[in-house]
Design a protein around this motif. Sequence first.
Motif, short mmCIF file in Angstrom:
data_model
loop_
_atom_site.label_atom_id
_atom_site.label_comp_id
_atom_site.label_asym_id
_atom_site.label_seq_id
_atom_site.Cartn_x
_atom_site.Cartn_y
_atom_site.Cartn_z
N MET A 1 0.84 -1.18 0.00
CA MET A 1 0.00 0.00 0.00
C MET A 1 0.89 1.25 0.00
O MET A 1 1.77 1.37 0.85
N ASN A 2 0.69 2.13 -0.97
CA ASN A 2 1.47 3.37 -1.05
C ASN A 2 0.57 4.54 -0.65
O ASN A 2 -0.48 4.76 -1.27
N ILE A 3 0.98 5.26 0.39
CA ILE A 3 0.08 6.26 0.99
C ILE A 3 0.78 7.61 1.16
O ILE A 3 1.94 7.68 1.57
N LEU A 4 0.03 8.68 0.84
CA LEU A 4 0.49 10.04 1.14
C LEU A 4 -0.36 10.60 2.26
O LEU A 4 -1.58 10.42 2.24
N PHE A 5 0.28 11.31 3.18
CA PHE A 5 -0.45 11.84 4.33
C PHE A 5 -0.24 13.34 4.43
O PHE A 5 0.88 13.81 4.56
N PHE A 6 -1.34 14.10 4.34
CA PHE A 6 -1.27 15.56 4.45
C PHE A 6 -2.01 16.04 5.70
O PHE A 6 -3.03 15.45 6.08
N TYR A 24 -0.83 -1.18 7.94
CA TYR A 24 -0.38 -1.71 6.65
C TYR A 24 1.06 -2.23 6.69
O TYR A 24 1.59 -2.66 5.67
N ASN A 25 1.68 -2.09 7.88
CA ASN A 25 3.04 -2.58 8.04
C ASN A 25 3.99 -1.99 6.99
O ASN A 25 4.73 -2.72 6.32
N LYS A 73 13.37 4.24 -2.91
CA LYS A 73 13.97 3.12 -3.68
C LYS A 73 14.56 2.05 -2.77
O LYS A 73 15.02 1.02 -3.23
N LYS A 74 14.60 2.31 -1.46
CA LYS A 74 15.20 1.34 -0.53
C LYS A 74 14.36 0.07 -0.45
O LYS A 74 13.14 0.09 -0.66
N ASP A 79 7.30 -3.13 -0.78
CA ASP A 79 5.90 -3.54 -0.68
C ASP A 79 4.99 -2.42 -0.19
O ASP A 79 3.85 -2.67 0.19
N GLY A 80 5.49 -1.21 -0.18
CA GLY A 80 4.62 -0.09 0.22
C GLY A 80 5.35 0.90 1.09
O GLY A 80 6.41 0.60 1.65
N TRP A 81 4.78 2.08 1.18
CA TRP A 81 5.36 3.15 2.01
C TRP A 81 4.28 4.14 2.38
O TRP A 81 3.22 4.21 1.75
N LEU A 82 4.59 4.87 3.44
CA LEU A 82 3.69 5.92 3.92
C LEU A 82 4.53 7.19 4.01
O LEU A 82 5.49 7.25 4.79
N LEU A 83 4.20 8.14 3.17
CA LEU A 83 4.99 9.36 3.08
C LEU A 83 4.28 10.48 3.82
O LEU A 83 3.11 10.75 3.55
N ASP A 84 5.00 11.12 4.74
CA ASP A 84 4.40 12.10 5.64
C ASP A 84 5.31 13.34 5.67
O ASP A 84 6.46 13.25 6.06
#
Length: 224
Positions: A1-6, A24-25, A73-74, A79-84
Motif C-alpha cells: 500500500m502506497n500512501i500520502l499523508f497531508f 499496513y506494516n 527506492k530502498k 511492498d509499500g510506504w507511507l509518506l508524511d
Amino acid sequence: MNILFFGPNGSGKGTQGAILKDKYNTPHIESGAIFRDNISNGTELGAKAKGYIDKGDLVPDEITIPMILDRLKKEDCKDGWLLDGFPRNKNQAIKLDEALKEADMALDIVVEILLDREIAKNRIMGRRLCVNDNNHPNNIFIDVIKPDGDKCRVCGGDLKTRADDQDEDAISKRHAIYYNTEEGTLASAYYFKDLAEKKGNIKYITLDGEPSVKAVTEELISKL
Ligand code: AMP
C-alpha cells in the motif's frame, strides 16, 4: 500500500500516520524526522537543512526531492510506504508523480486532515516530544493527551520541545506554506486529489482533525 499523508503542522498527522503504518506494516517516512535525525547525527545534510528548519522555511527542493525519492527506492519500500511531510509544494508533487510513473509505482491512498489554522497553531505550541517515540501523543494544552507530569504519558520517557514549535514566526511561516493552495502544500494535495478524481484508482480521504485523537483515528479507520 502506497500512501500520502497531508495535514497542517499540529493536526495530529504524525500520530495518525503511525496508526496507518502499523495497519499496513509499511515504513513511515517523515521528511521532517529524517532532517532532524541528520541534524542530531551531525551529518552534512543536517548542517545544510538546519538553518531553513529553524526559521520555518522549506529545505530547498534540490536537497529534499532526491533525499525522498532515494528513500523510496530502498528495499523496505518494495511492498509499500507511507509518506508524511512530502510533498510540501506543487513542484515536489509533480516530481513525485513523475518518479512514481517512472518506477511503475501506483499511489493507493491519500489522506488529508482538515484543521483550522489557529487551532493548529495552539496545538503546535503545546506539543511535547517523547525521546523514545516522537509519535507518542503528548500535548500540554489537550486534556486527553496531557503528559504525565513532565514525562511521556505513553511510556514515561523524557519529553522535549522542538525549537521551531516554540517560535511563532516559524509556525506562521510553516502554516503559510501549508495553507497555500496555489503553490504550497495544499496545492500538492490538490494535485493528487485531481488525479484521484480523474483516474479513480487513488482513494482520497479527508478527516476532520478537530475532535480527539481517538475520534480522528475512528474516522480514518472507517474511511479506509
Ligand atoms: P515537520 O517535522 O514535517 O514539521 O518538518 C520540519 C521541517 O523540516 C519543515 O518546517 C521544513 O523546514 C523541513 N521539511 C520537512 N519536509 C520538507 C519538505 N517536503 N520540503 C522541504 N522542507 C521540508
